[in-house]
Scaffold this active site. Structure first.
Site, PDB file in Angstrom:
ATOM      1  N   ASP A  51       1.492  -1.462   0.002  1.00  0.00           N
ATOM      2  CA  ASP A  51       0.227  -0.233   0.095  1.00  0.00           C
ATOM      3  C   ASP A  51       0.699   1.259  -0.037  1.00  0.00           C
ATOM      4  O   ASP A  51       1.624   1.532   0.784  1.00  0.00           O
ATOM      5  CB  ASP A  51      -0.777  -0.390   0.938  1.00  0.00           C
ATOM      6  CG  ASP A  51      -1.460   1.014   1.201  1.00  0.00           C
ATOM      7  OD1 ASP A  51      -2.036   1.734   0.529  1.00  0.00           O
ATOM      8  OD2 ASP A  51      -2.611   1.343   2.570  1.00  0.00           O
ATOM      9  N   ASP A 247      -1.903   5.760  -5.694  1.00  0.00           N
ATOM     10  CA  ASP A 247      -2.520   4.386  -4.346  1.00  0.00           C
ATOM     11  C   ASP A 247      -2.185   3.077  -4.606  1.00  0.00           C
ATOM     12  O   ASP A 247      -3.386   3.130  -5.022  1.00  0.00           O
ATOM     13  CB  ASP A 247      -4.015   5.217  -3.420  1.00  0.00           C
ATOM     14  CG  ASP A 247      -3.950   4.817  -2.391  1.00  0.00           C
ATOM     15  OD1 ASP A 247      -3.248   3.268  -1.571  1.00  0.00           O
ATOM     16  OD2 ASP A 247      -5.375   4.801  -1.633  1.00  0.00           O
TER      17      ASP A 247
END
Length: 394
Positions: A51, A247
């Site tokens: 992430d 992201d």
């Protein structure tokens, strides 16, 4: 490609070594990616969600566990080396002024994600068994979260934890860089056929094939090039101040409500008279279309859709464009329909943010250079793992 041929070979540049982490998963139908890391003494394997939108790496943890979720491996058992509350790593996980040390010998943390999921726990240190591209295997001692209370988010899938690759001090790549193992650079390459890889460090790029844009100083927490202008089929839409974040923890791309509804109207107008009609019975994603017969892959429908783009630094000499061809915003559902992989971010609590998610980063090498504060991208074949000195931008 910034006026340069994109065939330049990526060569070692004499910097510290890198770590290549193969990725498993896809945007659809799995809706998630994971990398395997071996952590602890003795090292045990864990599947982590990579992430770039968050800093902290954490594992579901038997500390004991108050609330743990279904996971692929047994819970991590910490070695009880607690990070103290006054440690700068601990301070970096709390908002300025909110860092109170009620328990000086330990660092409590809580991370919350955009999908409503969260992890609560304490910071510990342990060995990570890592293979570097220079052929060495090392066991750096790094801080991670021992998560003993997890709440699943709306996009939860069974996972042992999260690999935090954000910009903060507690991010694994920041910790590795501060110990001199790698430069503070992250790259990822996600294949539209599933899989791909992440790279921690920078010895596998020569950078000449990539398009670069500076990271915005206004967004200290996220990888953001700042404000973007939305371009449809080469023409400006008039949306000029879209706050954009890259992201890898998000499978899909999100536009704020206004831009999203504009996109829907534009698509409906573009598809007028084409052999596609809306398929409200297909709930795979909010908007799907069906053809005369089921589609097998994006190639069957590409011709009906145009390329979108986000232009960064509009009006500047160094303006750049991140292009989204149809395969970067569409999926084919299990019913053989084509669905829009750009969603309404305002509806899921992202307020005014616009997220470039995995669907839009497929078949590109995306590089976050924290040392030079810039983000780069280039089209690449993500099906083959890079070997030192032999990796090419196509």
């Amino acid at each position: 490609m910034a006026g340069k041929s994109a065939t330049s070979s990526l060569a070692l540049n004499g910097a510290a070594s890198s770590i290549v982490l193969p990725v498993h998963g896809n945007v659809y139908p799995i809706g998630a990616y994971n990398v395997t890391l071996n952590i602890g003494q003795p090292p045990k394997p864990y599947f982590l969600d990579p992430d770039t939108g968050s800093d902290l790496t954490w594992l579901q943890c038997d500390a004991p566990c108050v609330r743990c979720l279904e996971a692929p491996h047994p819970l991590y058992r910490p070695n009880n080396d607690l990070v103290a509350c006054k440690d700068p790593l601990c301070a970096s996980l709390h908002a300025p002024g909110a860092h109170k040390c009620e328990n000086p010998e330990q660092c409590d943390y809580e991370v919350e994600y955009a999908d409503g999921g969260s992890s609560l726990g304490v910071l510990v240190r342990d060995n990570f068994l890592l293979n570097f591209t220079n052929g060495k295997q090392q066991r750096p001692y790094l801080a991670l979260g021992c998560g003993y209370d997890q709440i699943p988010g709306s996009s939860y899938h069974p996972i042992d934890g999260v690999l935090g690759l954000g910009k903060g001090k507690s991010s694994i790549v920041s910790q590795l860089a501060s110990q001199g193992h790698v430069r503070n650079v992250i790259g990822h390459c996600l294949s539209s056929r599933g899989g791909g890889f992440f790279i921690l460090g920078d010895d596998l790029y020569d950078y000449s094939g990539a398009v670069w844009t500076p990271m915005s100083p206004d967004h200290s927490k996220h990888y953001s090039p700042g404000l973007a202008e939305l371009i449809f089929d080469g023409k400006s839409t008039g949306f000029r101040n879209l706050h954009v974040v890259f992201d890898s923890g998000s499978s899909y791309t999100y536009f704020n409500s206004q831009a999203y509804h504009f996109l829907i109207l534009w698509l409906k107008r573009e598809l007028n008279g084409k052999p596609l009609k809306e398929a409200p019975d297909d709930r795979t994603l909010p908007l799907c279309w069906k053809g005369r017969k089921p589609f097998k892959n994006i190639r069957d429908v590409k011709k009906y859709f145009n390329t979108l783009a986000l232009r960064f630094g509009s009006g500047r000499k160094d303006a750049t464009q991140f292009e989204l061809p149809p395969e970067a915003y569409l999926i084919i559902s299990s019913k053989g329909n084509v669905c829009l992989g750009i969603l309404d971010g305002t509806e899921v609590g992202l307020q005014n943010s616009n997220i470039i998610g995995d669907i839009s980063m497929q078949d590109k090498m995306v590089i976050y250079d924290n040392d030079k504060q810039k983000i780069g991208w280039a089209p690449v074949n993500c099906d083959q793992l890079p070997k030192s000195r032999s990796f090419k931008f196509w």
